[in-house]
Design a protein around this motif. Sequence first.
Motif, mmCIF file in Angstrom:
data_model
loop_
_atom_site.group_PDB
_atom_site.id
_atom_site.type_symbol
_atom_site.label_atom_id
_atom_site.label_comp_id
_atom_site.label_asym_id
_atom_site.label_seq_id
_atom_site.Cartn_x
_atom_site.Cartn_y
_atom_site.Cartn_z
ATOM 1 N N GLN A 79 28.537 -47.671 -10.592
ATOM 2 C CA GLN A 79 27.070 -48.758 -10.401
ATOM 3 C C GLN A 79 28.348 -50.124 -10.596
ATOM 4 O O GLN A 79 27.877 -51.307 -9.767
ATOM 5 N N MET A 83 29.149 -53.524 -7.906
ATOM 6 C CA MET A 83 28.649 -54.649 -8.797
ATOM 7 C C MET A 83 29.624 -55.593 -8.221
ATOM 8 O O MET A 83 29.535 -56.758 -8.158
ATOM 9 N N GLU A 86 31.128 -55.770 -5.159
ATOM 10 C CA GLU A 86 30.031 -56.551 -4.344
ATOM 11 C C GLU A 86 29.952 -58.397 -4.312
ATOM 12 O O GLU A 86 30.252 -58.922 -3.304
ATOM 13 N N LYS A 100 22.536 -65.271 -4.507
ATOM 14 C CA LYS A 100 22.923 -63.881 -4.213
ATOM 15 C C LYS A 100 23.811 -63.395 -4.867
ATOM 16 O O LYS A 100 23.487 -62.226 -5.648
ATOM 17 N N SER A 103 22.303 -63.339 -8.630
ATOM 18 C CA SER A 103 21.258 -61.812 -8.717
ATOM 19 C C SER A 103 22.231 -60.669 -8.905
ATOM 20 O O SER A 103 22.026 -59.117 -9.535
ATOM 21 N N LEU A 104 23.123 -60.726 -8.609
ATOM 22 C CA LEU A 104 24.306 -59.427 -9.159
ATOM 23 C C LEU A 104 24.327 -59.358 -10.257
ATOM 24 O O LEU A 104 24.682 -58.885 -10.989
ATOM 25 N N GLU A 106 23.030 -61.016 -12.451
ATOM 26 C CA GLU A 106 22.087 -60.679 -13.396
ATOM 27 C C GLU A 106 21.444 -59.088 -12.907
ATOM 28 O O GLU A 106 21.395 -58.266 -14.172
ATOM 29 N N LYS A 107 22.065 -58.829 -12.424
ATOM 30 C CA LYS A 107 21.925 -57.533 -12.049
ATOM 31 C C LYS A 107 23.020 -56.286 -13.616
ATOM 32 O O LYS A 107 22.320 -55.554 -14.164
ATOM 33 N N SER A 108 23.894 -57.041 -13.948
ATOM 34 C CA SER A 108 25.125 -56.659 -14.366
ATOM 35 C C SER A 108 24.620 -57.395 -15.213
ATOM 36 O O SER A 108 24.224 -55.808 -16.520
ATOM 37 N N GLU A 110 21.877 -56.877 -16.550
ATOM 38 C CA GLU A 110 20.275 -55.962 -17.061
ATOM 39 C C GLU A 110 21.272 -54.620 -17.558
ATOM 40 O O GLU A 110 20.894 -53.741 -18.560
ATOM 41 N N MET A 111 22.177 -53.980 -16.044
ATOM 42 C CA MET A 111 22.322 -52.858 -17.159
ATOM 43 C C MET A 111 23.377 -52.956 -18.092
ATOM 44 O O MET A 111 23.231 -52.052 -19.157
ATOM 45 N N GLN A 114 20.779 -52.552 -20.941
ATOM 46 C CA GLN A 114 20.312 -51.284 -21.266
ATOM 47 C C GLN A 114 21.543 -50.538 -21.987
ATOM 48 O O GLN A 114 21.141 -49.538 -22.646
#
Length: 147
Positions: A79, A83, A86, A100, A103-104, A106-108, A110-111, A114
């Motif tokens: 994943q 990302m 992408e 965009k 957003s990518l 931020e997802k990274s 967050e991963m 976690q």
Amino acid sequence: MKKLLLIAGLLPLAVAAGPRHGEPGCDGGPHPARHGEFAPGEHLPHFLRALNLSDAQRAEIKSLRQSQFGEGRDAMRSQGRAMHDELRNLSFSADYNEAKSLSLIEKSLEMHKQAALEKAKLDNRIFKLLTPEQQQKLQSELSKAEH
């Protein structure tokens, strides 16, 4: 500020892209923490080496690590790579969109947040398996490493 966010988001991906298990390190040789006093496949964290762990402790730690890092680690890496790819493709396209990109990123983040939380939970479970003497020795070694 935007460059800092981009760098902060991509830094964990760059670290994760380092040599994988069994691959040579930067100097061409295997990573020393993966060889030596532990049996093949055991790969206990380096900070546990000086603690004279019992066989039962080693087995329990190995079991905890396998349950923690089993299939989830590979999925998380793929994943993260997806990302990263992408974001790179977006950066080098005519359709670049800053929102965009953020957003990518931020997802990274967050991963990675976690993953850090799961690692902290695992470390605490391992710490609780240690005897009080081993816990003191570990804390002493960790405090020496901080200085």
